[in-house]
Design a protein around this motif. Structure first.
Motif, PDB file in Angstrom:
ATOM      1  N   THR A 115     -58.120 -43.532  24.846  1.00  0.00           N
ATOM      2  CA  THR A 115     -57.102 -42.592  25.324  1.00  0.00           C
ATOM      3  C   THR A 115     -57.313 -41.220  24.694  1.00  0.00           C
ATOM      4  N   LEU A 116     -57.202 -40.181  25.510  1.00  0.00           N
ATOM      5  CA  LEU A 116     -57.255 -38.798  25.030  1.00  0.00           C
ATOM      6  C   LEU A 116     -56.301 -37.982  25.905  1.00  0.00           C
ATOM      7  N   ILE A 117     -55.164 -37.596  25.322  1.00  0.00           N
ATOM      8  CA  ILE A 117     -54.091 -36.930  26.071  1.00  0.00           C
ATOM      9  C   ILE A 117     -53.737 -35.621  25.380  1.00  0.00           C
ATOM     10  N   SER A 118     -53.584 -34.576  26.179  1.00  0.00           N
ATOM     11  CA  SER A 118     -52.995 -33.325  25.709  1.00  0.00           C
ATOM     12  C   SER A 118     -51.700 -33.121  26.495  1.00  0.00           C
ATOM     13  N   GLN A 119     -50.599 -32.991  25.784  1.00  0.00           N
ATOM     14  CA  GLN A 119     -49.287 -32.899  26.433  1.00  0.00           C
ATOM     15  C   GLN A 119     -48.474 -31.799  25.756  1.00  0.00           C
ATOM     16  N   SER A 120     -47.763 -30.998  26.541  1.00  0.00           N
ATOM     17  CA  SER A 120     -46.974 -29.905  25.969  1.00  0.00           C
ATOM     18  C   SER A 120     -45.625 -29.797  26.666  1.00  0.00           C
ATOM     19  N   TRP A 121     -44.669 -29.220  25.957  1.00  0.00           N
ATOM     20  CA  TRP A 121     -43.321 -29.036  26.493  1.00  0.00           C
ATOM     21  C   TRP A 121     -42.586 -27.983  25.674  1.00  0.00           C
ATOM     22  N   VAL A 122     -41.452 -27.527  26.199  1.00  0.00           N
ATOM     23  CA  VAL A 122     -40.561 -26.586  25.525  1.00  0.00           C
ATOM     24  C   VAL A 122     -39.166 -27.187  25.526  1.00  0.00           C
ATOM     25  N   ASP A 123     -38.453 -27.046  24.417  1.00  0.00           N
ATOM     26  CA  ASP A 123     -37.095 -27.586  24.324  1.00  0.00           C
ATOM     27  C   ASP A 123     -36.176 -26.530  23.720  1.00  0.00           C
ATOM     28  N   MET A 124     -34.918 -26.499  24.199  1.00  0.00           N
ATOM     29  CA  MET A 124     -33.919 -25.531  23.735  1.00  0.00           C
ATOM     30  C   MET A 124     -32.580 -26.219  23.519  1.00  0.00           C
ATOM     31  N   GLU A 125     -31.809 -25.689  22.564  1.00  0.00           N
ATOM     32  CA  GLU A 125     -30.480 -26.242  22.305  1.00  0.00           C
ATOM     33  C   GLU A 125     -29.574 -25.176  21.714  1.00  0.00           C
ATOM     34  N   MET A 126     -28.284 -25.231  22.086  1.00  0.00           N
ATOM     35  CA  MET A 126     -27.267 -24.396  21.463  1.00  0.00           C
ATOM     36  C   MET A 126     -26.042 -25.233  21.140  1.00  0.00           C
ATOM     37  N   ARG A 127     -25.454 -24.921  19.985  1.00  0.00           N
ATOM     38  CA  ARG A 127     -24.245 -25.619  19.529  1.00  0.00           C
ATOM     39  C   ARG A 127     -23.191 -24.582  19.154  1.00  0.00           C
ATOM     40  N   PHE A 128     -21.948 -24.861  19.543  1.00  0.00           N
ATOM     41  CA  PHE A 128     -20.843 -23.944  19.299  1.00  0.00           C
ATOM     42  C   PHE A 128     -19.673 -24.712  18.680  1.00  0.00           C
ATOM     43  N   ALA A 129     -18.990 -24.106  17.718  1.00  0.00           N
ATOM     44  CA  ALA A 129     -17.802 -24.727  17.132  1.00  0.00           C
ATOM     45  C   ALA A 129     -16.807 -23.644  16.749  1.00  0.00           C
ATOM     46  N   ALA A 130     -15.536 -23.967  16.918  1.00  0.00           N
ATOM     47  CA  ALA A 130     -14.454 -23.066  16.515  1.00  0.00           C
ATOM     48  C   ALA A 130     -13.364 -23.889  15.859  1.00  0.00           C
ATOM     49  N   THR A 131     -12.869 -23.399  14.734  1.00  0.00           N
ATOM     50  CA  THR A 131     -11.784 -24.069  14.021  1.00  0.00           C
ATOM     51  C   THR A 131     -10.553 -23.166  14.030  1.00  0.00           C
ATOM     52  N   ALA A 132      -9.446 -23.750  14.444  1.00  0.00           N
ATOM     53  CA  ALA A 132      -8.172 -23.024  14.485  1.00  0.00           C
ATOM     54  C   ALA A 132      -7.245 -23.589  13.421  1.00  0.00           C
ATOM     55  N   LYS A 133      -6.415 -22.703  12.856  1.00  0.00           N
ATOM     56  CA  LYS A 133      -5.502 -23.134  11.795  1.00  0.00           C
ATOM     57  C   LYS A 133      -4.133 -22.513  12.011  1.00  0.00           C
ATOM     58  N   ASN A 134      -3.105 -23.341  11.832  1.00  0.00           N
ATOM     59  CA  ASN A 134      -1.720 -22.894  11.894  1.00  0.00           C
ATOM     60  C   ASN A 134      -0.971 -23.614  10.783  1.00  0.00           C
ATOM     61  N   GLY A 135      -0.715 -22.896   9.675  1.00  0.00           N
ATOM     62  CA  GLY A 135      -0.127 -23.557   8.522  1.00  0.00           C
ATOM     63  C   GLY A 135      -1.100 -24.578   7.948  1.00  0.00           C
ATOM     64  N   GLU A 136      -0.635 -25.816   7.858  1.00  0.00           N
ATOM     65  CA  GLU A 136      -1.479 -26.889   7.326  1.00  0.00           C
ATOM     66  C   GLU A 136      -2.246 -27.615   8.422  1.00  0.00           C
ATOM     67  N   THR A 137      -1.978 -27.268   9.661  1.00  0.00           N
ATOM     68  CA  THR A 137      -2.634 -27.942  10.783  1.00  0.00           C
ATOM     69  C   THR A 137      -3.964 -27.260  11.102  1.00  0.00           C
ATOM     70  N   VAL A 138      -5.025 -28.052  11.155  1.00  0.00           N
ATOM     71  CA  VAL A 138      -6.364 -27.543  11.427  1.00  0.00           C
ATOM     72  C   VAL A 138      -6.982 -28.370  12.552  1.00  0.00           C
ATOM     73  N   GLN A 139      -7.544 -27.711  13.553  1.00  0.00           N
ATOM     74  CA  GLN A 139      -8.186 -28.399  14.666  1.00  0.00           C
ATOM     75  C   GLN A 139      -9.507 -27.699  15.003  1.00  0.00           C
ATOM     76  N   THR A 140     -10.492 -28.481  15.446  1.00  0.00           N
ATOM     77  CA  THR A 140     -11.820 -27.955  15.765  1.00  0.00           C
ATOM     78  C   THR A 140     -12.227 -28.351  17.171  1.00  0.00           C
ATOM     79  N   GLY A 141     -12.836 -27.414  17.868  1.00  0.00           N
ATOM     80  CA  GLY A 141     -13.415 -27.689  19.180  1.00  0.00           C
ATOM     81  C   GLY A 141     -14.907 -27.435  19.132  1.00  0.00           C
ATOM     82  N   ARG A 142     -15.686 -28.268  19.832  1.00  0.00           N
ATOM     83  CA  ARG A 142     -17.145 -28.151  19.815  1.00  0.00           C
ATOM     84  C   ARG A 142     -17.712 -28.249  21.222  1.00  0.00           C
ATOM     85  N   GLU A 143     -18.844 -27.585  21.427  1.00  0.00           N
ATOM     86  CA  GLU A 143     -19.617 -27.707  22.656  1.00  0.00           C
ATOM     87  C   GLU A 143     -21.103 -27.668  22.287  1.00  0.00           C
ATOM     88  N   THR A 144     -21.896 -28.417  23.002  1.00  0.00           N
ATOM     89  CA  THR A 144     -23.343 -28.432  22.787  1.00  0.00           C
ATOM     90  C   THR A 144     -24.030 -28.485  24.138  1.00  0.00           C
TER      91      THR A 144
END
Length: 464
Positions: A165-194
């Motif tokens: 076997t002799l193989i040459s193989q190529s590819w490109v890959d991309m990724e983005m990740r997003f997160a936001a944390t909200a706070k109100n007093g002692e309450t904390v919540q996070t939302g995420r997207e990828t």
């Protein structure tokens, strides 16, 4: 760099010929990779880098024993081959069992449908991350923390084996990740997207709605009541279905997990009924355009599509050549490594549940009190047990979606949960955000997909 790889290809072919008689099997894998990594936390730049690497590894097998040696200087390949061969001969004391495949000579590249991210200036990628950061922050003054991560990589791999076997193989890959944390007093919540892509840089530049939704969910959750912990009939959306089939079921289908664990192998007996007759589960790198797609795995086995569950019955599992040989089954093209520092192990590619026939609206019919869960926030598995956190959720009352709730976690035994699937929706969605971890190889690109599901008797954690 291309010249270096061309020279390396000639070199490794010569070395394979010279050393193949010393062991039962010999493989040389050489990799060239370049990529970008950007991480912004609020207004702070934590990472802003571009890099290039060239390296490889050698795998040698003798009497069932494996030797592995990696390198990042092509001038040392000969010495590394001798090290791998010496290690294999030192530990081998059984029989080499590798399921046969046909030798392949091929040059292939996963096609792009748009711009190559490697042709986009670093400054332009940084501007994109800055814009998404401002979007997250602009949603509400209660957003206290944000993070935006961008990564891309371009890889070319040359694979040569003692079998021809002799193989040459190529590819490109991309990724983005997003997160936001909200706070109100002692309450904390996070939302995420990828999100991710192997198609085009353009797939990452028009994500405003998705980015803002992460922050909006965090803010909205500040004032939501927690779900009351109980056992409910739940409806999950396609993104959670994809997460479930990958994390909870897919890993158990990886044959190295089974042949190393007799108890699991007994549980995962081919022919066992696991779910309703409507349930069909697949994994495969052959479907084009997904983050787990390729032409050949890291042993040179052609990509396939493997049906794991047919009509609710277990009919297949995922293999490397070694696991297929030891279990007297057919290799499926699922031997993958994150990069040249690691040996290929059995990994999922694109894993999905086929769409069903139940209209999505009908999934809610007849549920007196239940939970509708969408998207994911996090999760973990331990063998056949799983716990997932939903990104957003609502109560179901008398067959209708009712008030939103927060802190929804779904827990259970994967085999019991499969058996408890009551209906499979007629929708379907591919989630390209997956980065799978196993055996210390974290962030391997995968795809997950599925329809909405209705499942009875799910343990939902929340407020007691």
């Amino acid at each position: 760099m291309a010249t270096k790889l061309a020279d390396a290809q000639n070199l490794i072919s010569d070395l394979i010929s010279r050393y193949s008689s010393h062991v039962d099997y010999l493989m040389i894998r050489i990799e060239e990779a370049e990529g970008t990594d950007i991480l912004l936390r609020g207004d702070k730049v934590e990472t802003l880098s571009e890099g290039i690497s060239v390296g490889g590894h050698i795998r040698a097998c003798y009497k069932g024993g494996w030797g592995l040696s990696s390198f990042n200087q092509l001038s040392t390949v000969k010495e590394r081959i001798e090290e791998a061969i010496a290690a294999a001969r030192m530990v081998g004391d059984e029989t080499t069992l590798l399921a046969p495949i046909k030798p392949v000579q091929a040059v292939c590249s996963l096609p792009l449908t748009g711009k190559n991210p490697r042709q986009i200036p670093l400054a332009q990628k940084k501007e994109l991350c800055d814009r998404y950061t401002e979007l997250l922050k602009s949603v509400d003054h209660r957003i206290t923390t944000t993070s935006v991560r961008y990564s891309d990589s371009s890889q070319r791999v040359i694979l040569a084996t003692s079998e021809g076997t002799l193989i040459s193989q190529s590819w490109v890959d991309m990724e983005m990740r997003f997160a936001a944390t909200a706070k109100n007093g002692e309450t904390v919540q996070t939302g995420r997207e990828t999100t991710g892509s192997r198609k085009a840089y353009e797939d990452l530049v028009n994500l405003d709605t998705q980015v803002q939704s992460a922050a909006q969910r965090a803010v909205a959750a500040l004032s939501l009541p927690s779900v009351k912990g109980n056992t409910y009939t739940v409806v999950i959306d396609p993104i959670l279905t994809g997460l479930f089939v990958h994390e909870a079921f897919g890993h158990l289908s990886e044959a190295d997990m089974a042949y190393e664990n007799p108890d699991l192998l007994e549980v995962m007996t081919i022919g066992r009924q696991f779910g309703p007759e409507e349930l069909q589960i697949f994994d495969g790198a052959a479907p084009e355009g997904h983050r787990g797609s390729y032409f050949y795995d890291d042993e040179g086995t052609p990509a396939t599509t493997t049906q794991l569950i047919k009509d609710g019955i277990l009919v297949g599992r995922l293999h490397s050549r070694e696991t297929a040989g030891k279990l007297a089954e057919t290799p499926t093209g699922n031997a993958r490594c994150l990069n040249y520092h690691y040996t290929p192990i059995v990994r999922m590619t694109n894993t999905w549940i086929e769409r069903g026939e139940t209209p999505v609206a009908d999934l809610f019919t007849g549920i007196k009190e239940g939970v509708y869960a969408r998207n994911w926030l996090g999760g973990m598995t331990n063998g056949e047990m799983f716990t997932f956190s939903a990104g957003e959720a609502w109560m179901i009352r008398n067959g209708r979606i009712a008030e939103p709730v927060k802190d929804v976690t779904l827990s259970g035994n994967v085999f019991q949960t499969l058996a408890d699937i009551e209906a499979i929706g007629d929708d379907f969605y591919w989630d390209e955000s997956g980065g799978c971890g196993k055996g210390g190889q974290n962030g391997l690109p995968v795809g997950c997909g599925g329809p909405s599901l209705r499942i009875r008797d799910v343990v939902v954690g929340g407020e007691i």
